[in-house]
Scaffold this motif. Structure first.
Motif, PDB file in Angstrom:
ATOM      1  N   ALA A  20     -11.560  -1.161   2.057  1.00 58.21           N
ATOM      2  CA  ALA A  20     -10.480  -2.089   1.734  1.00 58.21           C
ATOM      3  C   ALA A  20     -11.040  -3.418   1.236  1.00 58.21           C
ATOM      4  O   ALA A  20     -10.510  -4.009   0.289  1.00 58.21           O
ATOM      5  N   TYR A  21     -12.100  -3.875   1.872  1.00 59.66           N
ATOM      6  CA  TYR A  21     -12.748  -5.116   1.442  1.00 59.66           C
ATOM      7  C   TYR A  21     -13.271  -4.987   0.019  1.00 59.66           C
ATOM      8  O   TYR A  21     -13.096  -5.887  -0.826  1.00 59.66           O
ATOM      9  N   ASP A  22     -13.905  -3.850  -0.270  1.00 61.51           N
ATOM     10  CA  ASP A  22     -14.464  -3.626  -1.599  1.00 61.51           C
ATOM     11  C   ASP A  22     -13.354  -3.564  -2.646  1.00 61.51           C
ATOM     12  O   ASP A  22     -13.499  -4.109  -3.750  1.00 61.51           O
ATOM     13  N   TRP A  23     -12.237  -2.919  -2.312  1.00 58.66           N
ATOM     14  CA  TRP A  23     -11.099  -2.832  -3.242  1.00 58.66           C
ATOM     15  C   TRP A  23     -10.533  -4.219  -3.534  1.00 58.66           C
ATOM     16  O   TRP A  23     -10.232  -4.549  -4.674  1.00 58.66           O
ATOM     17  N   ALA A  65      -6.310  -1.353   7.875  1.00 55.41           N
ATOM     18  CA  ALA A  65      -7.716  -1.056   7.623  1.00 55.41           C
ATOM     19  C   ALA A  65      -8.635  -1.966   8.420  1.00 55.41           C
ATOM     20  O   ALA A  65      -9.741  -1.553   8.813  1.00 55.41           O
ATOM     21  N   SER A  66      -8.219  -3.208   8.666  1.00 50.86           N
ATOM     22  CA  SER A  66      -9.077  -4.150   9.391  1.00 50.86           C
ATOM     23  C   SER A  66      -9.346  -3.705  10.821  1.00 50.86           C
ATOM     24  O   SER A  66     -10.324  -4.142  11.442  1.00 50.86           O
ATOM     25  N   ALA A  93      -9.371 -15.894  -7.899  1.00 54.56           N
ATOM     26  CA  ALA A  93      -8.906 -16.231  -6.549  1.00 54.56           C
ATOM     27  C   ALA A  93      -7.409 -15.949  -6.401  1.00 54.56           C
ATOM     28  O   ALA A  93      -6.967 -15.383  -5.387  1.00 54.56           O
ATOM     29  N   ASN A  94      -6.627 -16.350  -7.396  1.00 51.77           N
ATOM     30  CA  ASN A  94      -5.183 -16.099  -7.348  1.00 51.77           C
ATOM     31  C   ASN A  94      -4.880 -14.608  -7.343  1.00 51.77           C
ATOM     32  O   ASN A  94      -3.980 -14.142  -6.626  1.00 51.77           O
ATOM     33  N   LEU A  95      -5.622 -13.852  -8.139  1.00 54.28           N
ATOM     34  CA  LEU A  95      -5.402 -12.413  -8.206  1.00 54.28           C
ATOM     35  C   LEU A  95      -5.720 -11.748  -6.873  1.00 54.28           C
ATOM     36  O   LEU A  95      -4.988 -10.855  -6.415  1.00 54.28           O
ATOM     37  N   THR A  96      -6.797 -12.197  -6.235  1.00 53.45           N
ATOM     38  CA  THR A  96      -7.164 -11.656  -4.929  1.00 53.45           C
ATOM     39  C   THR A  96      -6.074 -11.949  -3.899  1.00 53.45           C
ATOM     40  O   THR A  96      -5.702 -11.078  -3.100  1.00 53.45           O
ATOM     41  N   ALA A 116       0.352  -8.316  -1.502  1.00 51.30           N
ATOM     42  CA  ALA A 116       1.076  -7.128  -1.954  1.00 51.30           C
ATOM     43  C   ALA A 116       0.731  -5.900  -1.123  1.00 51.30           C
ATOM     44  O   ALA A 116       1.518  -4.953  -1.051  1.00 51.30           O
ATOM     45  N   THR A 117      -0.449  -5.916  -0.507  1.00 51.71           N
ATOM     46  CA  THR A 117      -0.891  -4.757   0.279  1.00 51.71           C
ATOM     47  C   THR A 117      -1.216  -5.152   1.717  1.00 51.71           C
ATOM     48  O   THR A 117      -2.045  -4.521   2.365  1.00 51.71           O
ATOM     49  N   LEU A 118      -0.569  -6.192   2.201  1.00 50.09           N
ATOM     50  CA  LEU A 118      -0.920  -6.756   3.510  1.00 50.09           C
ATOM     51  C   LEU A 118      -0.881  -5.733   4.650  1.00 50.09           C
ATOM     52  O   LEU A 118      -1.835  -5.667   5.452  1.00 50.09           O
ATOM     53  N   PRO A 119       0.185  -4.929   4.781  1.00 51.73           N
ATOM     54  CA  PRO A 119       0.185  -3.951   5.891  1.00 51.73           C
ATOM     55  C   PRO A 119      -1.014  -3.006   5.835  1.00 51.73           C
ATOM     56  O   PRO A 119      -1.623  -2.706   6.877  1.00 51.73           O
ATOM     57  N   ARG A 120      -1.346  -2.537   4.631  1.00 55.81           N
ATOM     58  CA  ARG A 120      -2.485  -1.617   4.512  1.00 55.81           C
ATOM     59  C   ARG A 120      -3.791  -2.302   4.863  1.00 55.81           C
ATOM     60  O   ARG A 120      -4.670  -1.704   5.498  1.00 55.81           O
TER      61      ARG A 120
END
Length: 294
Positions: free
Chosen positions: A85-88, A75-76, A58-61, A67-71
């Motif tokens: 993006a969801y799968d990544w 994508a959303s 959970a913490n890693l997610t 870290a990749t919020l703009p991307r």
């Protein structure tokens, strides 16, 4: 020499490296016999609760998301990119585990080369990520006067039905002095490369794993010969190895811990077999005679 299984069948001693049991799909099969032994790490992964992994994932997610919020926001808004993006994002813990497994495998190769008196591959020494692990491992060996007895040795318990590959057996006069045991005492050792030195990186299941190896009935030498497992101490040593340093961690692995391992083995066996048939189909009310007439 011959070994007698729980069922009383005699097993001929192994001869030749190809007679050493190899892991496959959670089992070790003893070559030349019909004996299958459950893999120790499979038992622990299926029967030992690991709540810390849930929080870690959970913490890693969450870290990956920020870290990749703009991307991710970009994508959303686009259905074609949203699924990828969801799968990544949801597979972040798998990527991290694969990275750790690669490092851990390299470290084990370094240790095995050292134990066998072989040169450490230059590719490891020149790798910026692996080289610090190598340096700290060699420091551990020198500073704690480590004398290796075996490395990457397959061991098994034919009575209790399991097998595994221990990291190494060794002697250490400084460790023996600290534990107040004779300097020739043989210890079972394991190496962990996860976590941080000032945080959790060594967990109790490592003691359960080493307790199994300690209670092995037989082991296979590199030439394939099957011999009795030597007697090792009831405290094992986990080398917590990190780029920033190392810690030798003593873990209990005596008979009381082994009893817990056997319980974990039962839980794992439940998950493998019985759990699949425990939950039945949902019940429905029987049709009444009036309903049948209608």
């Amino acid at each position: 020499m011959s070994t007698t299984t729980q069922a009383g069948a005699s097993v001929a001693p192994a001869a030749g490296p190809d007679r050493i049991p190899r892991p496959s799909q959670g089992w070790y099969r003893v070559p030349g016999t019909d004996i299958k032994l459950r893999r120790v790490t499979t038992i622990l992964s299926q029967g030992f609760p690991k709540p810390q992994l849930v929080f870690w994932a959970a913490n890693l997610t969450a870290q990956d998301a920020f870290a990749t919020l703009p991307r991710l926001v970009h994508a959303s808004l686009r259905p074609a990119e949203k699924e990828a993006a969801y799968d990544w994002l949801r597979k972040g813990h798998i990527r991290k585990k694969d990275e750790r497994a690669e490092i851990g495998g390299a470290v084990h190769d370094v240790i095995e080369a050292h134990v066998l008196g072989q040169p450490i591959p230059e590719s490891f020494l020149s790798d910026d990520e692996i080289a610090p692990f190598v340096e700290n491992f060699l420091r551990f060996v020198q500073e704690w006067e480590i004398e290796f007895e075996a490395s990457e040795m397959v061991v098994g318990n034919l009575t209790d039905g399991w097998a595994g590959t221990l990291d190494y057996l060794f002697r250490s006069a400084p460790i023996a002095r600290l534990l107040k045991v004779p300097p020739t005492t043989l210890f079972v050792g394991d190496t962990k490369t996860g976590g941080e030195l000032d945080e959790k990186g060594v967990y109790p299941e490592a003691g359960a794993q080493m307790s199994a190896y300690r209670r092995a009935e037989v082991c296979w030498l590199r030439d394939g010969t099957q011999v009795p497992m030597p007697k090792v101490h009831t405290v094992g040593i986990v080398l917590h190895l990190r780029p920033e340093g190392y810690r030798p961690m003593p873990l209990k692995c005596g008979d009381d811990v082994y009893e817990a391992f056997l319980h974990v083995q039962q839980v794992a066996e439940f998950q493998r077999v019985l759990a699949k048939s425990v939950v039945g189909e949902a019940l429905t009310l029987p049709t009444t005679s009036e309903e049948r007439a209608a």
